[in-house]
Design an enzyme around this catalytic site. Structure first.
Site, PDB file in Angstrom:
ATOM      1  N   SER A   5      21.785  15.275  36.574  1.00 43.68           N
ATOM      2  CA  SER A   5      23.202  15.265  36.943  1.00 43.68           C
ATOM      3  C   SER A   5      23.402  16.114  38.201  1.00 43.68           C
ATOM      4  O   SER A   5      22.995  17.282  38.236  1.00 43.68           O
ATOM      5  CB  SER A   5      23.998  15.834  35.770  1.00 43.68           C
ATOM      6  OG  SER A   5      25.348  15.912  36.106  1.00 43.68           O
ATOM      7  N   CYS A  30      31.644  22.707  27.524  1.00 41.58           N
ATOM      8  CA  CYS A  30      32.461  21.893  26.628  1.00 41.58           C
ATOM      9  C   CYS A  30      32.850  22.671  25.376  1.00 41.58           C
ATOM     10  O   CYS A  30      33.768  22.303  24.667  1.00 41.58           O
ATOM     11  CB  CYS A  30      31.705  20.618  26.240  1.00 41.58           C
ATOM     12  SG  CYS A  30      30.101  20.435  26.970  1.00 41.58           S
TER      13      CYS A  30
HETATM   14  N1  PLP Z   1      22.677  17.710  29.331  1.00 43.03           N
HETATM   15  C1  PLP Z   1      22.645  19.016  29.602  1.00 43.03           C
HETATM   16  C2  PLP Z   1      21.442  19.798  29.232  1.00 43.03           C
HETATM   17  C3  PLP Z   1      23.723  19.638  30.229  1.00 43.03           C
HETATM   18  O1  PLP Z   1      23.678  20.951  30.479  1.00 43.03           O
HETATM   19  C4  PLP Z   1      24.843  18.862  30.566  1.00 43.03           C
HETATM   20  C5  PLP Z   1      26.024  19.478  31.199  1.00 43.03           C
HETATM   21  O2  PLP Z   1      26.650  20.351  30.640  1.00 43.03           O
HETATM   22  C6  PLP Z   1      24.826  17.494  30.288  1.00 43.03           C
HETATM   23  C7  PLP Z   1      23.721  16.945  29.671  1.00 43.03           C
HETATM   24  C8  PLP Z   1      25.956  16.599  30.646  1.00 43.03           C
HETATM   25  O3  PLP Z   1      25.895  16.250  31.991  1.00 43.03           O
HETATM   26  P1  PLP Z   1      27.171  15.621  32.731  1.00 43.03           P
HETATM   27  O4  PLP Z   1      28.138  16.740  32.936  1.00 43.03           O
HETATM   28  O5  PLP Z   1      26.659  15.078  34.019  1.00 43.03           O
HETATM   29  O6  PLP Z   1      27.699  14.560  31.847  1.00 43.03           O
END
Ligand code: PLP
Length: 374
Positions: free
Chosen positions: A199, A326
């Protein structure tokens, strides 16, 4: 009041070069990459150069990189299609995965009645690979989903080793690499892996864009349908400016990796040294050799301080978090720390401090000074 941003695992500040590149694309390269005229061809060429650049950094072929709107989307896509289209009957993961994986698997379990097994997590937050080997001895079509770097405690998985274990046991391997891409050297050629996700906003690129590595001939199918973009695997007009911004951010992270890692490592060590002086009874949640960008600490404060600690630090201009963004507004303890800490320790305040190359020692001093007033 000087503000201090130490929440880089939640999101990162864009690099100025990324903003410049994106602005240029927004203003000049506005064609639709699917159009056959010169405007479209220009946008398409910008897009494909970005794909090539990302692929080169990860040492894979450009066709294996598929752009998505974020890491969450890419995780959902891979896990769902693995069950629906690749006929995976069991997913093996850990209880300390990001919710983008954990909740997706919970839904798939209900919907498709697949078997779900959780690999043990050691008290220091590392994945127990002996347990993984034991779990994989069952003869059932399995996908292993284990994150490269844990977003709350920074523990690093040996993906080469896990890849070998999966290969030996005929299991597919998917890894959420959202916290490691742009921060660690990653060579997917030398790792036996089927799927990974990243991401852009975690490595100083824009929000709302990510990518997946989908190994050639994997058989993965799209989640939704429309045009032929991304070879039909992820239809929808491509966000060219976001994609270019992501590629630029990754190129810069890659080019500056050694110097920036060095700087960040220095900051982390400095913070640990300061905490040892000011709060000698503090403890690290996770391992000392976790990724340099993340430090999670259990503070020797009474339980009564827990609920207000983030608010009180914020009042002093300090941005840190208790876990993933989150959840940071939630009073529920972190699902990651819940797997590692005793009931008593879980009630005490733990903080995740996450660094970037933009941080300075001064930021650490201000953070420690603010903590002393809590
Ligand atoms: N996976 C991990 C390990 C993350 O830290 C995050 C972001 O908080 C995500 C997935 C989600 O990514 P995105 O914000 O691009 O949906």
């Amino acid at each position: 009041m000087k503000k201090v941003y130490l929440d880089n695992a939640s999101t990162t500040q864009l690099r100025p070069e990324v903003v410049r590149e994106m602005t240029k694309v927004l203003a000049e390269d506005f064609g639709n990459p699917s159009s056959t005229h010169s405007f479209g061809r220009n946008a398409k060429s910008v897009l494909e150069l970005s794909r090539k650049s990302i692929a080169k950094i990860l040492n894979v072929s450009a066709q294996e990189i598929v752009f998505t709107s974020c890491g969450t989307e890419a995780n959902n896509w891979i896990l769902r299609s693995a069950v629906r289209d690749l006929k995976v009957k069991r997913i093996v993961l850990s209880k300390i995965e990001h919710h983008a994986v954990l909740h997706t698997v919970e839904h798939l379990q209900k919907e498709f009645e697949i078997q779900v097994d959780y690999v043990s997590v050691k008290p220091n937050g590392e994945i127990d690979l002996t347990d993984l080997v034991d779990l994989l001895s069952q003869d059932i079509k399995t996908l292993v989903s284990l994150m490269h770097v844990n977003n709350e405690i920074g523990t690093v998985l040996n993906i080469e080793k896990v890849g070998r274990i999966c290969e030996q046991n005929n299991a597919l391997f998917h890894s959420d690499m959202v916290q490691s891409v742009g921060k660690l050297v990653i060579d997917l050629k030398t790792t036996s892996i089927d799927f990974m996700v990243a991401s852009a906003h975690k490595f100083h690129g824009p929000k709302g864009i990510g990518f997946a590595f989908i190994k050639k001939n994997s058989g993965l199918q799209p989640l939704f349908f429309g045009g032929e973009q991304e070879k039909g695997l992820r239809p929808g007009t491509e966000a060219v400016h976001q994609i270019v911004g992501m590629a630029k951010a990754l190129e810069l992270s890659d080019a500056n990796l050694a110097t920036e890692r060095n700087h960040i490592q220095g900051l982390k060590n400095y913070l640990i040294a300061q905490l040892e002086i000011e709060f000698p009874a503090f403890a690290i949640n996770g391992t000392l050799d976790g990724i340099d960008t993340i430090l999670n600490v259990l503070l020797p404060f009474p339980d009564t301080k827990t609920s207000m600690i983030l608010f009180n630090l914020d009042m002093k201009g300090i941005a840190v978090s208790r876990g993933s963004a989150c959840q940071s507004g939630s009073i529920k303890p972190s699902h990651v720390l819940a797997e590692m800490l005793s009931k008593e320790d879980l009630k005490k305040p733990s903080l995740r401090i996450s660094f970037s190359h933009y941080n300075t020692k001064d930021d650490i001093d201000l953070f420690v000074a603010a903590l002393k007033t809590i």
